[in-house]
Design an enzyme around this catalytic site. Structure first.
Site, PDB file in Angstrom:
ATOM      1  N   HIS A  50     121.069  61.384  13.406  1.00  0.00           N
ATOM      2  CA  HIS A  50     120.451  61.661  14.702  1.00  0.00           C
ATOM      3  C   HIS A  50     119.080  62.298  14.514  1.00  0.00           C
ATOM      4  CE1 HIS A  50     124.813  61.450  15.319  1.00  0.00           C
ATOM      5  NE2 HIS A  50     124.561  61.091  16.555  1.00  0.00           N
ATOM      6  N   HIS A 281     117.981  58.705  19.550  1.00  0.00           N
ATOM      7  CA  HIS A 281     119.034  59.736  19.509  1.00  0.00           C
ATOM      8  C   HIS A 281     119.944  59.629  18.290  1.00  0.00           C
ATOM      9  CE1 HIS A 281     122.475  62.202  20.654  1.00  0.00           C
ATOM     10  NE2 HIS A 281     123.229  61.153  20.400  1.00  0.00           N
ATOM     11  N   GLU A 428     140.685  78.981  29.994  1.00  0.00           N
ATOM     12  CA  GLU A 428     141.413  78.898  28.733  1.00  0.00           C
ATOM     13  C   GLU A 428     140.512  78.398  27.601  1.00  0.00           C
ATOM     14  OE1 GLU A 428     142.347  77.328  31.535  1.00  0.00           O
ATOM     15  OE2 GLU A 428     144.068  78.492  32.225  1.00  0.00           O
ATOM     16  N   HIS A 490     154.270  73.080  34.164  1.00  0.00           N
ATOM     17  CA  HIS A 490     154.165  74.345  33.453  1.00  0.00           C
ATOM     18  C   HIS A 490     155.111  74.443  32.264  1.00  0.00           C
ATOM     19  CE1 HIS A 490     151.694  75.326  36.817  1.00  0.00           C
ATOM     20  NE2 HIS A 490     151.568  76.595  36.493  1.00  0.00           N
TER      21      HIS A 490
END
Lengths: 678, 678
Positions: A50, A281, A428, A490
């Site tokens: 890159h 890129h 999280e 859950h």
């Protein structure tokens, strides 16, 4: 039809590039061009990579490394150095070129020549451990930024503890458009703003190009406004204007908020046709374009050749911090907390903590508490937190459920970093990435809690921790259908298997209070990767009635041997070990003798020698019990083994109803053993 | 020390609550109180649950369902209904109460009484399939919002295709503070703003309370400003002021941008001591508080009792859309595209596509192309996209790498939804959640691409798709160390195992162009969960030289039988099947005959009868080959099997070097077979 990379021409970028390139070459521009040339050469040699990002950000990086970054190339591991994180990790040649030019050992020109080859220090993406000045592994977008937030938090926490004379450094990040599109940029940005981490400085490579083309394909927001809303100080500069870059970085030093500087850059700066397009890129420019780029940049040198005078300027930059480092070493030598500081920064555990834990375990064996393992974990923390002062806890807004907070821990806030607990919010992934940063910085051992099922949200960060072999501890409660009524969204079913499949991850699912204490001991000692403490919501009886050594350290062990020849071996983990023990008693009443093996960690058990494994597993038929999918259990059960567990997702009902409904019961174990008898 | 839920008292909230409760009861407030009472009763009966959110959002929900939401309780599956998504899924009693009160079948008072019990329609969190008016499974925070973005996209795409007379509805979301802290809220919000999804309306339950306490513990941003920056229209209202709520929702109907309305609410509204605190969030109020709350609300009825006049008002609301629905049915009956609309909305596949694919596969068998399976996938798409017009593709900014775009697909934009391709940006999680929404809405089959390693970022959304049994197709390229130089951050090792462990997920790793075409066929037919197409970066030879049926549909099959008795069976997947075939030829030259089994999907193979499995696997020793960790392979290899694959993370180097380095070679397979011979 919209086609790929169709932001063709990008005339404005090329015109601006021409204008810049028509200016007389300054010393700084030549230094930056050295980065560009090496990036071009590295990628050309590898035939892939890159080049666009290093070429675009060479100017900003030069200003940072020449004038602001506090570092000494002579000592990559100086504890009070500024941290530099390349969140846009695909632009790895930028980092390698910087390390090479500024004079770090271990990043010679031969390393750059082997870019992206096997065993090269200069890997496709920056890899932690390949070179001491690579602060972390980057590549998965957004995570460099989010991890840097943890590094900046570590600086604040340690400065509050050891004082500014020892801990006083910044964390710099180069982030790309992709990093800012990722969701974790929100979690990390919001957390950093909330905590006013003013020594965190992000240089955003604002080149308006993503892989599919111009960012206008998918982005309409102004990230600067978003970060300002989080409480950041923001500024937009021409990323090729050295004076503007210098002014912005000088301004950043005085900020009372985290800083984001949008550096408006031309991706692939210097490439005569590909600059300003996605074409520069992620692929080598190609011989002709590479040649032409060097010509345009005024860089008439052979590939991988850097003139002496350019090295001289760069080495000057690389040794600019030498005096500061020496002064710091002197302060350290005289510092009253020197020993403790050196201990925690070296990652050495304090004296006495093992004895403290042993005493605690002995008390458990006496009191035989019936507790959920999350409660046992909190009790262990009540002992560990005072004994291991480098522990820093937290939770993603489930403190009262994860039971991660104990007495004596203040919550960190913008006004108070004399603290050992982080309220991460419902973030999280941001938490797990920040924990990686806390660990990478050194001086702290982070642990953080959420429900086990939401480990899915953190998985990319746990993977990076595993790749980097760093010590982070995840407290993952509500570990099965045992959580009950909240239902299948859950209830983790596949999560044990999914992490057992991940290299370098230690999954620990303890069966009672003693095993939970052992799991904490193991996790704190585990310096080679993340440890996952998988803990129950529901209470279970004490099973280890004698706290005889750290049995969990071998991964699996015979908790209760058969009275006489084994009719079967029941292997179970966590809350299901109690079921196995219940079944064993019922069978014994019928004259059938079985052994029960508790297996808190299959990873640790797999490391044991074949003799020990055979002794534990035995030659009788094996029955595995775990309230989860059985994927991967075959290894331990053998071809005639039976697994009792889940075959699909859970359901919403009280825990005991669910165990019955899914047939994970003492009766089912008894039946499975008897079936063998036939 | 900061303790849990220490936002004690919350005097301002209680004072405001008292003020509101002192006002005379209006009909709307009584309707809202019915929701509150049922939420209290449901949670009390279950002895667990989340009363706070339903009590806080009852007023806003009443205004929405009474005055704005387009629905007819007599027909939950009316295709042009507004969608209502409870992103804050823990407040499930709000949804159940709304469905019950407005008169939906299948949500009687007995269902509410069994809240959170086994087999109850009223599960702990809303579960798709439990009731036709539950638009999706929610609970994992942020995902309801992100999925709703996909639903709103579906509306725009289908409206562009079938016209406003058939498709003209809104998507409403109730999101909590937690939803907005999650990173996916950024990805989803940015995407919705970029696409100007003006028929998406989010009601944010702005109650300033999270589980750990007040949101000031971890949040400093103003989400409204963030969403305004994404291009949303935003407004802040008192969530207990009916007139203000009505005005805000009326304003939302005219918006040219997606809408976020912050409803400033008191969590647990009505509870005399717990209102406005985290104490009302996630636990039953308790008998006394529940009683006192009803008293304060002016609700003197027995538990689960709703007076007739309240039902009457609610049923009026529930049938308000009946006329609109009848008019729509009339329009549908006369619509020229009726048959096609009904077909796609019913999820039925078009005629002719199977034949088209068969012809394509036959041509492959003739031309025997040597292609990467990602290229083969693109070729399959070139056939499928015209043949199956409900396919909608996309990529998380890796279009040119995933090869997900084919001729004839325009990219969707705010100005043009007559499109079949989505530039999702670097937003893997947001993409996967939006794909779920596209599928849930009906009328479309979404597929989306990213690198296989970044499936980790999408995992929570893939899990929800698996839970909901919906048809989404993930195109996951760069599937192993075969991606080469980008190195271990980009090389999936454990991902095959981690998804094989997840229930209801179909993992497909085809070995050549024919198998790739078959994988697409299987994925398009798979209506019971997500399909993962795991595809190579590197080219591999054609192996299926006769396109004889859809062999992949059985999961594994004998690609090349041994000439004579099998000395061994080599089982391989994807790119490693070619290695197995190479080894087979080498062994045959030495007179050793082995069979090669191609196993594109272990899930499908596991569903076959024992006879077929035994026939394929054979009784000779088995050797498994996959450039990934071997976790879970034991099931197929038996106790004397050998696995050739990865034991840890990959490295940065050219693909062929890595295969050699990690010992995944024809020579290694040959050696493993020969070792058996000894």
């Amino acid at each position: 039809m919209a086609s790929i990379g169709d932001i063709s021409g990008n005339e404005a970028a090329l015109a601006r590039q021409a204008e810049i390139l028509s200016q007389p070459l300054t010393g700084e521009r030549v230094m930056a061009n050295a980065i560009r040339a090496l990036a071009i050469d590295g990628v050309e040699a590898a035939k892939c990579g890159h080049p666009g990002m290093p070429m675009g950000m060479a100017d900003a990086s030069t200003v940072l490394w020449k004038k602001f970054l506090k570092y000494d190339a002579a000592d990559a591991s100086w504890w009070d150095r500024d941290r530099f994180v390349l969140s846009a990790g695909h632009g790895s040649m930028l980092l390698y070129a910087l390390l090479h030019l500024s004079g770090y050992e271990g990043m010679g020109i031969e390393q750059l020549k082997t870019f992206r080859q096997l065993h090269s220090v200069a890997a496709g993406h920056p890899e932690y451990h390949e070179h001491p000045a690579i602060e972390m592994t980057t590549g998965p977008l957004g995570q460099g930024l989010a991890t840097a937030v943890g590094m900046a938090m570590a600086e604040r926490l340690l400065a509050a503890k050891f004082g500014k004379s020892l801990v006083d450094h910044r964390t710099y990040v180069i982030a790309g458009d992709g990093c800012l599109m990722e969701g974790v940029s929100h979690e990390a940005g919001a957390l950093a703003g909330h905590l006013k981490l003013n020594k965190l400085v992000v240089l955003w490579d604002d080149n308006s190009i993503s892989i599919d083309g111009g960012t206008e394909l998918s982005v309409s927001e102004d990230p600067l406004k978003r970060f300002a809303n989080y409480g950041w100080a923001t500024k937009r500069v021409d990323g090729h204007d050295f004076a503007a870059l210098q002014a912005a970085l000088a301004w950043a030093q005085k900020s009372t908020k985290p800083v984001m500087i949008a550096c408006k850059t031309i991706i692939g700066f210097g490439a005569p046709t590909k600059a300003g397009t996605a074409g520069s890129h992620g692929a080598a420019l190609g011989g002709a374009e590479a040649q032409a780029a060097k010509l345009a940049l005024g860089w008439p040198h052979l590939p991988f050749h850097v003139p002496e005078e350019v090295y001289k300027d760069w080495h000057e930059a690389g040794s600019r911090g030498a005096g500061t480092r020496r002064a710091w070493l002197k302060r350290l030598a005289k510092h009253p907390q020197r020993a403790e500081f050196e201990r925690v920064m070296a990652g050495k555990l304090p004296e006495g903590w093992v004895e403290t834990m042993s005493a605690y375990k002995a008390s458990l064996a006496e009191t035989k508490p019936k507790l959920a393992t999350r409660q046992s974990s909190q009790k262990a923390l009540e002992v560990l937190v005072p004994a291991v002062p480098e522990l820093v806890g937290g939770s993603a807004d489930l403190t009262g459920s994860n039971l991660t907070l104990v007495k004596g821990m203040a919550g960190a806030s913008a006004d108070n970093f004399a603290a050992r607990y982080i309220y991460y919010g419902v973030r999280e992934f941001g938490m797990a990435a920040a924990m990686n940063g806390l660990a990478l910085h050194g001086g702290l051992i982070p642990y953080g809690g959420t429900f086990f099922v939401f480990s899915d949200y953190m998985r990319p960060a746990i993977r990076l921790a595993a790749l980097m072999h760093i010590r982070v501890i995840h407290v993952l409660t509500h570990d099965s259908i045992g959580l009950g009524e909240d239902g299948p969204t859950h209830q983790p079913i596949e999560h044990l298997a999914s992490f057992r499949a991940m290299p370098n991850v230690l999954v620990l699912r303890p069966a009672d209070a003693v095993e939970t204490a052992e799991a904490w001991e193991i996790a704190i000692r585990n310096t080679t990767g993340p440890s996952l403490l998988v803990l129950s919501r529901q209470a279970i009886p004490a099973l280890r009635l004698v706290a005889n050594g750290c049995k969990s350290a071998r991964g699996a062990y015979v908790l209760a041997e058969a009275e006489g020849k084994r009719a079967a071996t029941i292997i179970a983990t966590g809350t299901e070990v109690a079921l196995a023990m219940g079944a064993r008693a019922k069978l014994a009443a019928e004259g059938i003798q079985v052994a029960v093996v508790s297996a808190p960690s299959f990873e640790l058990f797999a490391r044991q020698d074949a003799g020990y494994q055979a002794e534990v597993l035995g030659s009788a038929r094996r029955i595995g019990v775990e309230a989860a999918c059985g994927f991967g259990w075959e290894r331990w059960l053998g071809s005639d083994g039976v697994f009792i567990g889940m075959t699909g997702f859970g359901a919403s009902a009280p825990a005991e109803v669910l165990y019955e409904h899914f047939g994970i019961t003492e009766a089912a174990i008894v039946a499975a053993v008897k079936k063998e008898g036939n």
